[in-house]
Design an enzyme around this catalytic site. Structure first.
Site, PDB file in Angstrom:
ATOM      1  CE  LYS A  16      -4.130 -42.132 -61.236  1.00 30.90           C
ATOM      2  NZ  LYS A  16      -3.493 -40.793 -61.278  1.00 30.90           N
TER       3      LYS A  16
ATOM      4  CD  GLN B 208      -1.234 -40.958 -53.978  1.00 33.04           C
ATOM      5  OE1 GLN B 208      -0.869 -39.848 -53.621  1.00 33.04           O
ATOM      6  NE2 GLN B 208      -2.499 -41.237 -54.235  1.00 33.04           N
TER       7      GLN B 208
ATOM      8  CE  LYS C 204      -3.828 -40.641 -50.307  1.00 27.63           C
ATOM      9  NZ  LYS C 204      -3.900 -39.248 -50.809  1.00 27.63           N
TER      10      LYS C 204
ATOM     11  CE  LYS D 245       1.006 -36.064 -54.140  1.00 17.66           C
ATOM     12  NZ  LYS D 245      -0.320 -36.510 -53.666  1.00 17.66           N
TER      13      LYS D 245
ATOM     14  N   GLY E 277      -3.672 -34.437 -60.446  1.00 20.88           N
ATOM     15  CA  GLY E 277      -3.471 -33.156 -59.780  1.00 20.88           C
ATOM     16  C   GLY E 277      -3.194 -33.312 -58.291  1.00 20.88           C
ATOM     17  CG  ASP E 278      -1.340 -33.083 -54.265  1.00 26.10           C
ATOM     18  OD1 ASP E 278      -1.960 -34.070 -53.852  1.00 26.10           O
ATOM     19  OD2 ASP E 278      -0.720 -32.319 -53.496  1.00 26.10           O
TER      20      ASP E 278
ATOM     21  CB  THR F 246     -10.412 -35.549 -52.773  1.00 21.92           C
ATOM     22  OG1 THR F 246      -9.759 -35.942 -53.977  1.00 21.92           O
ATOM     23  CG2 THR F 246      -9.512 -35.830 -51.594  1.00 21.92           C
TER      24      THR F 246
HETATM   25  N1  GLU Z   1      -3.277 -35.991 -55.312  1.00 18.38           N
HETATM   26  C1  GLU Z   1      -4.349 -36.853 -54.949  1.00 18.38           C
HETATM   27  C2  GLU Z   1      -3.962 -37.686 -53.732  1.00 18.38           C
HETATM   28  O1  GLU Z   1      -3.251 -37.195 -52.858  1.00 18.38           O
HETATM   29  C3  GLU Z   1      -4.886 -37.654 -56.131  1.00 18.38           C
HETATM   30  C4  GLU Z   1      -3.901 -38.533 -56.845  1.00 18.38           C
HETATM   31  C5  GLU Z   1      -4.453 -39.180 -58.122  1.00 18.38           C
HETATM   32  O2  GLU Z   1      -5.612 -38.976 -58.444  1.00 18.38           O
HETATM   33  O3  GLU Z   1      -3.668 -39.882 -58.750  1.00 18.38           O
HETATM   34  O4  GLU Z   1      -4.352 -38.805 -53.558  1.00 18.38           O
END
Ligand code: GLU
Length: 444
Positions: free
Chosen positions: A90, A111, A114, A126, A165-166, A209
């Site tokens: 994810k 990630q 996180k 990612k 997204g990012d 976020t």
């Molecule tokens: N890109 C966001 C992050 O850095 C969200 C990633 C997601 O929702 O999967 O956490």
């Protein structure tokens, strides 16, 4: 440096050369977990450190698309599937000329930590491409998204890998990507998050976020007998994260003094009003990079927020390594009280070390900006159960998740000179969780 840190550095030099951002992210974690690692012989026995450094796989592919003039353009696309012991991969997709394998490995690695902190069943990944959407028409962006998905679709799935997204990938791009996935596979399923709520997206995902950063900040300040109300806040960036962090700060009675983009910083001496925020949001929606054209506040071309105003709270919400040693010196000199990262790894190594040395409140990105991916997790739950929850319900859940993340950051650490070391605590908590699952799975 301890023996472990030495070993990690050597492994990185050998297996991941020319990957500065990746080395920076990994070394920061292993500096913090070295003592925990030493105390638990099983980690060494299962060779957890070395195994954690190597992504499960990296898919790299050519993305060919026609521009509006009929020229064939060629870009590089990637998906880094880093670690799936805690759940399906994810993490977001970033379209930016700065994207390369080192950046995506650092983001994928972060990630994993996180997502572990959210408490939801999500592994880390990612993706992205070195595509620059600046100056491109909507049709060009659509064709690029379709070309990117043309390859990506065979590597993802609702229980395999769920991108989102990012930077430069928002609801519009997710719509194009998802539309093409549905077309290619004939399956309407929760394979991407950050969709529009009209077709399976979660209410509150766009805000998550930015709001989450401020919820984390509130918890952190409360644990140290302070509050957000009345605080002077410096925010960098003017994208989704920055503007929703600003919105929540204003709602909480704080004064937002700055927002910024690559052209400079817009300063609001008395704090930005909700009306001014709305006008900036409209400008940004209509024209990319339009902060210089806004009619409110004062414009400081070529300047960062850190040198444009004085605030007790800093929320870097733009991109990696945006705060360097000099900027951090200035922030500390101007009586910084707390910094929370809306962006991923916005502090250079030097800035990071100075902040730790100064013993100030520091909410690291893997905790403070985890609200986005957490609501992505809630979107997956809604998709899997064919439900659609209200904004109120999602926001209440987000605020609860951020409070839990805050508590996880301090679960394994003690106060030092009156302050919790959140960054160390976040790294230790997530490391333990990942390591325990990896050991339980055996050698794989
Ligand atoms: N890109 C966001 C992050 O850095 C969200 C990633 C997601 O929702 O999967 O956490």
């Amino acid at each position: 440096m301890s023996k472990l840190q030495d070993h990690i550095q050597n492994t990185l030099d050998q297996s991941h050369p020319h990957s500065d951002e990746y080395h920076q992210a990994v070394m920061e974690v292993f500096d913090d977990v070295a003592s925990v690692y030493r105390k638990e012989p099983a980690y060494r026995r299962w060779n957890i450190a070395e195994r954690m450094l190597e992504p499960d796989r990296i898919v790299r592919f050519r993305v060919c698309w026609d521009d509006d003039k009929g020229n064939i353009q060629v870009n590089r696309g990637w998906r880094v599937q880093f670690n799936n012991v805690l759940g399906a991969y994810k993490g977001g997709i970033r379209f930016d000329p700065s994207v390369n394998e080192s950046v995506l490995k650092f983001l994928g690695f972060e990630q994993c930590f996180k997502n572990a902190l959210t408490g939801l069943p999500m592994g880390g990944g990612k993706g992205g491409a070195d595509f620059d959407p600046k100056g491109r028409s909507e049709r060009e962006i659509m064709r690029f998204c379709q070309a990117y998905m043309q390859e990506l679709y065979r590597h993802i799935g609702p229980n395999v890998d769920v991108p989102a997204g990012d930077i430069n990938v928002g609801p519009r791009e997710i719509g194009f990507l998802y539309g093409h996935y549905v077309k290619l596979t004939n399956r309407w399923e929760g394979v991407l998050t950050g969709k529009s709520p009209g077709f399976g997206g979660s209410c509150g995902r766009t805000e998550a976020t930015g709001y989450g950063v401020v919820y984390f900040l509130k918890n952190m300040l409360k644990a140290h007998d302070q509050s957000v109300e009345g605080q002077r806040v410096l925010i960098s960036g003017a994208g989704t994260v920055a503007l929703y962090a600003a919105e929540k700060c204003i709602q909480e009675g704080a004064k937002v003094l700055t927002v910024s983009d690559s052209g400079g910083t817009r300063v609001f001496r008395e704090g930005m009003t909700a009306k001014e925020l709305a006008s900036i949001r409209t400008l940004k929606l209509e024209k990319h990079g339009a902060l210089a054209d806004a009619s409110c506040g004062t414009w400081h071309p070529g300047k960062t927020p850190w040198v444009s105003a004085k605030g007790a709270i800093a929320l870097p919400c733009a991109t990696q390594n945006e705060v360097d040693g000099n900027a951090m010196k200035r922030l500390i000199k101007n009586n910084l009280v707390a910094l929370c990262e809306g962006a991923n790894m916005p502090l250079t190594q030097e800035a990071h070390d100075q902040l730790i040395e100064a013993n100030l409140l520091y909410g690291p990105g893997k905790a403070a900006n985890a609200g986005g991916v957490a609501v992505s997790g809630l979107e997956r739950s809604q998709n899997a159960s064919l439900q659609s929850w209200s904004m109120d319900k999602v926001d209440t859940m987000l605020s609860g998740i951020m409070a839990d993340i805050h508590d996880r950051c301090i679960a394994h650490v003690k106060r030092r000179n009156g302050i919790y070391p959140y960054s160390k605590g976040a790294n230790i908590y997530a490391f333990k969780k990942l390591a325990e699952a990896m050991m339980a799975y055996g050698v794989k």
